[in-house]
Design a protein around this motif. Structure first.
Motif, PDB file in Angstrom:
ATOM      1  N   TYR A  25       0.862  -1.179   0.000  1.00  0.00           N
ATOM      2  CA  TYR A  25       0.000   0.000   0.000  1.00  0.00           C
ATOM      3  C   TYR A  25       0.904   1.236   0.000  1.00  0.00           C
ATOM      4  O   TYR A  25       2.115   1.123   0.283  1.00  0.00           O
ATOM      5  CB  TYR A  25      -0.901  -0.024   1.236  1.00  0.00           C
ATOM      6  N   ILE A 182     -10.460   1.209   5.686  1.00  0.00           N
ATOM      7  CA  ILE A 182      -9.531   1.075   6.821  1.00  0.00           C
ATOM      8  C   ILE A 182      -8.154   1.669   6.487  1.00  0.00           C
ATOM      9  O   ILE A 182      -7.415   2.075   7.375  1.00  0.00           O
ATOM     10  CB  ILE A 182      -9.441  -0.396   7.297  1.00  0.00           C
ATOM     11  N   PRO A 184      -6.336   4.829   5.320  1.00  0.00           N
ATOM     12  CA  PRO A 184      -6.575   6.239   5.024  1.00  0.00           C
ATOM     13  C   PRO A 184      -5.990   6.620   3.662  1.00  0.00           C
ATOM     14  O   PRO A 184      -5.147   5.914   3.115  1.00  0.00           O
ATOM     15  CB  PRO A 184      -5.831   6.976   6.152  1.00  0.00           C
ATOM     16  N   ARG A 266      -6.159   9.365  10.444  1.00  0.00           N
ATOM     17  CA  ARG A 266      -7.604   9.103  10.422  1.00  0.00           C
ATOM     18  C   ARG A 266      -8.426  10.358  10.668  1.00  0.00           C
ATOM     19  O   ARG A 266      -9.447  10.581  10.030  1.00  0.00           O
ATOM     20  CB  ARG A 266      -7.942   8.007  11.443  1.00  0.00           C
ATOM     21  N   MET A 644     -12.424   7.124  14.998  1.00  0.00           N
ATOM     22  CA  MET A 644     -13.117   5.838  15.079  1.00  0.00           C
ATOM     23  C   MET A 644     -13.671   5.593  16.477  1.00  0.00           C
ATOM     24  O   MET A 644     -14.536   4.741  16.660  1.00  0.00           O
ATOM     25  CB  MET A 644     -12.182   4.719  14.665  1.00  0.00           C
ATOM     26  N   THR A 651     -18.999  -3.693  14.128  1.00  0.00           N
ATOM     27  CA  THR A 651     -17.965  -4.687  14.430  1.00  0.00           C
ATOM     28  C   THR A 651     -18.565  -6.070  14.173  1.00  0.00           C
ATOM     29  O   THR A 651     -19.765  -6.189  13.890  1.00  0.00           O
ATOM     30  CB  THR A 651     -17.539  -4.633  15.908  1.00  0.00           C
TER      31      THR A 651
ATOM     32  N   ARG B  29       7.483  -0.963  11.270  1.00  0.00           N
ATOM     33  CA  ARG B  29       7.338  -0.577   9.864  1.00  0.00           C
ATOM     34  C   ARG B  29       8.563   0.163   9.320  1.00  0.00           C
ATOM     35  O   ARG B  29       8.996  -0.088   8.202  1.00  0.00           O
ATOM     36  CB  ARG B  29       6.097   0.308   9.682  1.00  0.00           C
ATOM     37  N   LYS B  38      -0.325  -2.790   9.742  1.00  0.00           N
ATOM     38  CA  LYS B  38      -0.893  -1.585   9.121  1.00  0.00           C
ATOM     39  C   LYS B  38      -1.401  -0.594  10.156  1.00  0.00           C
ATOM     40  O   LYS B  38      -1.820  -0.981  11.247  1.00  0.00           O
ATOM     41  CB  LYS B  38      -2.053  -1.978   8.201  1.00  0.00           C
ATOM     42  N   GLU B  39      -1.427   0.678   9.751  1.00  0.00           N
ATOM     43  CA  GLU B  39      -2.056   1.689  10.602  1.00  0.00           C
ATOM     44  C   GLU B  39      -3.399   2.087  10.001  1.00  0.00           C
ATOM     45  O   GLU B  39      -3.472   2.529   8.858  1.00  0.00           O
ATOM     46  CB  GLU B  39      -1.169   2.938  10.718  1.00  0.00           C
ATOM     47  N   GLY B  40      -4.464   1.945  10.790  1.00  0.00           N
ATOM     48  CA  GLY B  40      -5.784   2.342  10.310  1.00  0.00           C
ATOM     49  C   GLY B  40      -6.320   3.559  11.009  1.00  0.00           C
ATOM     50  O   GLY B  40      -7.030   4.374  10.418  1.00  0.00           O
ATOM     51  N   CYS B  41      -6.019   3.699  12.306  1.00  0.00           N
ATOM     52  CA  CYS B  41      -6.620   4.822  13.031  1.00  0.00           C
ATOM     53  C   CYS B  41      -5.663   5.513  13.987  1.00  0.00           C
ATOM     54  O   CYS B  41      -5.865   6.660  14.338  1.00  0.00           O
ATOM     55  CB  CYS B  41      -7.863   4.366  13.794  1.00  0.00           C
ATOM     56  N   GLU B  43      -5.326   5.078  17.092  1.00  0.00           N
ATOM     57  CA  GLU B  43      -5.854   5.278  18.445  1.00  0.00           C
ATOM     58  C   GLU B  43      -6.437   3.996  19.042  1.00  0.00           C
ATOM     59  O   GLU B  43      -7.272   4.065  19.942  1.00  0.00           O
ATOM     60  CB  GLU B  43      -6.880   6.406  18.452  1.00  0.00           C
ATOM     61  N   GLU B  45      -8.465   1.711  17.891  1.00  0.00           N
ATOM     62  CA  GLU B  45      -9.862   1.351  17.649  1.00  0.00           C
ATOM     63  C   GLU B  45     -10.032   0.297  16.566  1.00  0.00           C
ATOM     64  O   GLU B  45     -10.960  -0.499  16.635  1.00  0.00           O
ATOM     65  CB  GLU B  45     -10.667   2.593  17.244  1.00  0.00           C
ATOM     66  N   CYS B  46      -9.167   0.329  15.545  1.00  0.00           N
ATOM     67  CA  CYS B  46      -9.466  -0.484  14.361  1.00  0.00           C
ATOM     68  C   CYS B  46      -8.765  -1.834  14.352  1.00  0.00           C
ATOM     69  O   CYS B  46      -9.201  -2.746  13.657  1.00  0.00           O
ATOM     70  CB  CYS B  46      -9.149   0.282  13.083  1.00  0.00           C
ATOM     71  N   ILE B 102      -6.362  -4.648   3.925  1.00  0.00           N
ATOM     72  CA  ILE B 102      -5.666  -3.765   4.857  1.00  0.00           C
ATOM     73  C   ILE B 102      -5.897  -4.200   6.309  1.00  0.00           C
ATOM     74  O   ILE B 102      -5.020  -4.065   7.157  1.00  0.00           O
ATOM     75  CB  ILE B 102      -6.049  -2.276   4.632  1.00  0.00           C
ATOM     76  N   THR B 104      -6.434  -7.318   7.033  1.00  0.00           N
ATOM     77  CA  THR B 104      -6.170  -8.761   7.041  1.00  0.00           C
ATOM     78  C   THR B 104      -5.035  -9.185   7.983  1.00  0.00           C
ATOM     79  O   THR B 104      -5.226 -10.124   8.766  1.00  0.00           O
ATOM     80  CB  THR B 104      -5.931  -9.253   5.601  1.00  0.00           C
ATOM     81  N   PRO B 105      -3.866  -8.529   7.935  1.00  0.00           N
ATOM     82  CA  PRO B 105      -2.801  -8.992   8.844  1.00  0.00           C
ATOM     83  C   PRO B 105      -3.242  -8.945  10.316  1.00  0.00           C
ATOM     84  O   PRO B 105      -3.043  -9.918  11.052  1.00  0.00           O
ATOM     85  CB  PRO B 105      -1.666  -8.001   8.567  1.00  0.00           C
ATOM     86  N   SER B 131     -13.832  -8.726  17.577  1.00  0.00           N
ATOM     87  CA  SER B 131     -14.600  -7.474  17.605  1.00  0.00           C
ATOM     88  C   SER B 131     -13.738  -6.234  17.799  1.00  0.00           C
ATOM     89  O   SER B 131     -14.206  -5.122  17.628  1.00  0.00           O
ATOM     90  CB  SER B 131     -15.694  -7.544  18.680  1.00  0.00           C
ATOM     91  N   LEU B 134     -11.591  -4.026  13.026  1.00  0.00           N
ATOM     92  CA  LEU B 134     -12.636  -3.561  12.112  1.00  0.00           C
ATOM     93  C   LEU B 134     -12.310  -3.932  10.671  1.00  0.00           C
ATOM     94  O   LEU B 134     -11.170  -3.842  10.238  1.00  0.00           O
ATOM     95  CB  LEU B 134     -12.799  -2.046  12.219  1.00  0.00           C
ATOM     96  N   CYS B 135     -13.362  -4.346   9.971  1.00  0.00           N
ATOM     97  CA  CYS B 135     -13.263  -4.609   8.538  1.00  0.00           C
ATOM     98  C   CYS B 135     -14.414  -3.868   7.894  1.00  0.00           C
ATOM     99  O   CYS B 135     -15.531  -3.901   8.406  1.00  0.00           O
ATOM    100  CB  CYS B 135     -13.371  -6.103   8.260  1.00  0.00           C
ATOM    101  N   ARG B 136     -14.173  -3.167   6.796  1.00  0.00           N
ATOM    102  CA  ARG B 136     -15.244  -2.409   6.153  1.00  0.00           C
ATOM    103  C   ARG B 136     -15.687  -3.084   4.859  1.00  0.00           C
ATOM    104  O   ARG B 136     -16.634  -2.640   4.235  1.00  0.00           O
ATOM    105  CB  ARG B 136     -14.741  -0.997   5.886  1.00  0.00           C
TER     106      ARG B 136
END
Lengths: 727, 155
Positions: A25, A182, A184, A266, A644, A651, B29, B38-41, B43, B45-46, B102, B104-105, B131, B134-136
């Motif tokens: 990515y 997920i 950004p 984010r 988020m 979830t 990384r 990976k970085e999603g948020c 904080e 949460e994800c 994203i 997945t890992p 839970s 998060l997956c979108r």
């Protein structure tokens, strides 16, 4: 002929890279000498920029600073109209509007510097919602705050109001929705005089970015190169906005002479980039004594945010879908997209249709109650059938049996038995159960003459190892482009799936096959691949090659569309669906649990059952969030819950078991019989779920998201009404 | 002030010289080029940055590298046997558990963390264990199917 590849659950092309963490990515790229970029944004909704001050605290001489004065070409984000600047120079029109760019090798220093740029403004009056925009007391765009209006009319609605047995009115609204891919947004750019501009990024539409960079730099096509990296979800959110990020990264690279990476965190991504258009829909419907639709008068309005961007196109699709899959001799849809001082709202899976279909499917239940028919029976009496004409006057020529589709969904959901069960159980419980459904359609491909104007191209080339390589600009963002297009080529060529490869979208290597949007990849571009593969196979009969074949879009015969009158064949094909939701509502807490979801759809031929059901399940869950959880809190045009932590998406605990069933009726002009699939599942779940809540509680609702607070408020109102109403 | 931190990543001892509050995520990384996390948020949460640290599933965006000193960390790059795949990876590929990839890992590490404690979880237990990730794209159904399938291949 038995198909070997198409229709089979072959493994996703890039599955191995993804499960091993090896997929690259944009943020995984670290070229030598790379520096980091940041965007200085407007802190106010609307105003004049008076001054920009760089306060002491960082060594400013070590920073690269870009303003609108550094733009070599035109200061626009080239899309449909040229009203949006790449960097604001005198006026800002929304919070978080980009004003200035800075870059530095040290990310910590960059973060500090960002806070030391003080922009001074003279505030101007602003508007924040559809009503105040339409009042036109403050004009914030053009002469009337209106980006676009449509009038779509069939018959004469005004002729039937007096003869109707029932007149049913309703007003419905939907909130903005954040995509929450997920990954950004992000871009990496290099730029210099000799080689021009190259960007690598997370994006849906390489040629949109290419077009925007050409205008910004004033360069010829060959001096701009756009390469898509693996893209971690998009859903429309990486359709138009990446042009801005690419432009910013490229400008910083141009000025610094170094590679520049601009990756949003984010909070910035949520606050500054596009969201689903908030909507308001008003319905007035005339119905005969027998429960047949006589007239549908619909007013559909979208909040477009501060610049026109794609709002006219989103409005178009929302308008055409507003009357839904029903037969009605008199239809009028008056629609408008209006300006407010919020960041521009943009493309999001469904593209206007989830908004207008939400309103319609709630309204249809309301009409059924008014007429005294069960919601399924009322729909059955009014479904479009083969040979009928839609609201645009398009004759349905394909086989269509919505009553059967609806019946299959209701049966699979155990609808009738459960309805009786819940009615008898509910009075004794604090947990109220309910069932609701929606029947709907989604048009695949660009609207009307759109595909004819796009003139998409794909190419296939033989490879040295006896395989074939696909060259097209369709992007993989999780939905399965790589796999589906490869399956189509392999099937047609008689090659093993593994022998066909697909080139990563790179404008230096792939032709323009149009954008990866509008549920068009499988149906439209897949068909181009199929045609190219047939041609290549023919050539390979006489010689081993090498060959490279090129195929361009041809409109199916007999398609007519008039952009002026909005009459004709709006879409080459529609996909159709009936979705059923089963919910439990706790009346003490207002919490809604979706217990079970049944989705029956007719999407033409299913090319890959695992990918197809994956699209449907993912769309349903995204729509579940739209219906119940995802509430954007606005303050002066700015999303304030841009994390988020406080913008809640579903979830694994929030989602029900989902039963996905397909009717397969091959479409002759789609690849291997396929129609569009990606957006359809976004359209139906919200009304199905809200209809189920209404069924559970016996109250009426009119807007989403239906949060627990909304439920508790409505229950309180309902009790008050019962107490005060005369016996 | 920079300091030297020694810890184990995927069974290899690593020493990095860095700021003590640098996030484990960034050390993995940037310093170790293990970009599968990976970085999603940013904080917690994800769950896109989930790694297993001393047997615990953690969000590596919330762990200062100082905190990881002396620990043993497993990332997506270190779960497969040489030249092969972990059963959870194989199941995600086969069942459609990965779409955009994203999440997945992190999702795979959360699943492995669950299966190492509960080899044959119910679907409800799988939902609960995942839970925090998060997956979108998938709607989770195929992810849950993947974990179930992986579980059936464990003895």
């Amino acid at each position: 002929m038995e198909s070997r590849v198409v229709g089979q659950p072959v493994q996703r092309k890039e599955a191995m890279a993804k499960v091993c963490g090896a997929a690259r990515y944009v943020d995984d790229l670290q070229p030598p000498g790379v520096i980091h970029g940041a965007t200085i944004r407007s802190a106010i909704p609307r105003g004049k920029i008076l001054d920009i001050v760089f306060e002491p605290g960082v060594p400013w001489n070590d920073f690269v600073v870009v303003t609108s004065a550094d733009i070599p070409g035109r200061n626009i984000v080239s899309l449909i109209h040229d009203d949006q600047p790449c960097l604001a120079s005198q006026i800002v029109n929304h919070p978080h509007e980009p004003i200035l760019l800075i870059a530095h090798p040290d990310e910590d220093l960059l973060r500090r510097a960002r806070k030391l740029v003080r922009v001074q403004y003279e505030p101007l009056p602003a508007v924040f919602d559809i009503d105040s925009s339409l009042k036109q007391e403050t004009i914030v765009w053009g002469s009337d705050n209106v980006f676009k209006r449509y009038l779509m009319a069939k018959g004469d609605v005004d002729s039937v109001w007096t003869e109707a047995a029932f007149l049913v009115e309703g007003e419905y609204s939907t909130g903005a929705q954040e995509h929450v891919y997920i990954e950004p947004n992000g871009m990496l750019a290099t730029a210099n005089d000799r080689e021009g501009v190259t960007v690598w990024g997370s994006l849906q539409c390489p040629y949109y970015v290419h077009n925007a960079l050409m205008a910004l730099f004033g360069f010829p096509a060959e001096k701009i190169r756009v390469i898509q990296q693996e893209t971690g979800g998009a859903f429309g959110g990486k359709e138009e906005y990446p042009s801005i990020i690419a432009a910013h990264a490229a400008l910083l690279a141009w000025k610094s002479g170094r590679p520049v990476k601009l990756v949003y965190d984010r909070e910035e991504d949520m606050a500054a980039t596009t969201k689903r258009h908030p909507s308001r829909t008003r319905h007035r419907t005339a119905v005969s004594r027998e429960g047949r639709l006589l007239a549908m008068d619909i007013e559909f309005t979208l909040d477009g945010g501060a610049y026109s961007t794609l709002s006219s196109v989103v409005l178009s699709r929302g308008t055409i879908h507003a009357p839904g899959p029903y037969r009605c001799p008199n239809v009028r849809v008056r629609s408008a997209a209006v300006a407010t001082n919020a960041p521009p709202h943009g493309a999001f899976r469904g593209f206007g249709a989830p908004q207008s279909l939400f309103a319609l499917e709630l309204h249809i239940d309301k009409i059924a109650r008014a007429v005294g028919l069960a919601p399924d029976e009322f729909r059955r009496r009014n479904f479009l059938e083969t040979g009928d004409s839609t609201a645009t006057g398009q004759i349905i020529t394909q086989p269509l049996d919505l009553a059967a589709l609806q019946e299959r969904a209701l049966e699979a959901a155990g609808y009738r038995a459960k309805l009786l069960q819940f009615q008898s159980d509910n009075p004794r419980s604090q947990l109220k159960k309910g069932l609701g459904f929606a029947t709907f359609m989604h048009g695949a491909g660009f609207t009307g003459s759109g595909e004819r104007h796009l003139q998409s191209v794909v190419e296939l080339q033989t490879t040295a190892d006896g395989g074939v390589r696909i060259f097209c600009s369709m992007t993989e963002m999780g939905q399965g482009t790589n796999t589906i297009l490869t399956q189509i080529a392999a099937e047609t060529l008689g090659l093993p799936y593994e022998k066909v490869t697909i080139c990563q979208p790179d404008t230096a290597l792939v032709p323009n096959s149009g954008p990866t949007v509008a549920s068009r990849t499988s149906m439209i571009v897949g068909m181009l691949i199929e045609r190219a593969a047939r041609e290549l196979k023919e050539k390979l009969r006489s010689s081993a090659g090498p060959f490279r074949v090129r195929t361009q879009y041809r409109e199916p015969p007999g398609v007519h569309w008039d952009d002026e009158t909005y009459r004709g064949d709006a879409y080459g094909a529609y996909s159709w669906a009936a979705y059923v939701a089963e919910v439990t509502v706790d009346i003490a807490t207002g919490e809604v649990q979706v217990d079970r979801f049944t989705a029956v759809q007719e999407v033409g031929r299913v090319l890959n059952p695992v990918l197809a059901s994956g699209q449907i399940e993912g769309g349903i869950v995204q729509a579940l969030g739209f219906a119940l959880l995802e509430k954007i809190i606005w303050r002066d045009g700015s999303m304030v819950n841009n994390q988020m932590t406080n913008y809640i998406i579903p979830t694994a605990m929030d989602v029900p078991p989902i039963q996905v069933l397909f009717e397969e009726i091959p479409y002759e002009h789609g690849a291997m019989g396929a129609k569009g699939i990606g957006e359809l599942p976004m359209d139906g779940p919200a009304p199905a779920i809200v209809n189920a809540i209404e069924n559970a509680l016996g109250i009426s609702l009119d807007s989403i998201p239906v949060t627990p607070e909304v439920i508790l408020d409505r229950l309180r109102d309902h009790v008050r009404e019962l107490e005060t109403s005369p016996v | 002030m920079r300091c030297c931190i020694t810890f184990t990543v995927n069974d290899q001892t690593q020493t990095v010289e860095t700021f003590p509050m640098k996030r484990l995520l960034d050390v993995l990384r940037e310093d170790l080029q293990l970009t599968g996390t990976k970085e999603g948020c940013g904080e917690g949460e994800c769950g896109a940055c989930s790694v297993i640290m001393d047997g615990l599933l953690v969000n590596s965006c919330l762990v200062p590298i100082l905190h990881a000193s002396g620990s043993s960390v497993r990332t997506i790059e270190g779960i497969a046997p040489p030249g092969g795949l972990h059963p959870v990876q194989r199941a995600f590929a086969a069942c459609g558990g990965a779409q955009c990839g994203i999440c997945t890992p992190g999702m795979i590490l959360a699943a492995i963390h669950l299966l190492e404690r509960t080899p044959h979880p119910t679907r409800g237990q799988i939902r609960e264990a995942l839970s925090g990730n998060l997956c979108r794209c998938t709607g989770y159904q195929k992810i849950i199917d993947s974990v179930e399938q992986a579980s059936s291949h464990l003895s």
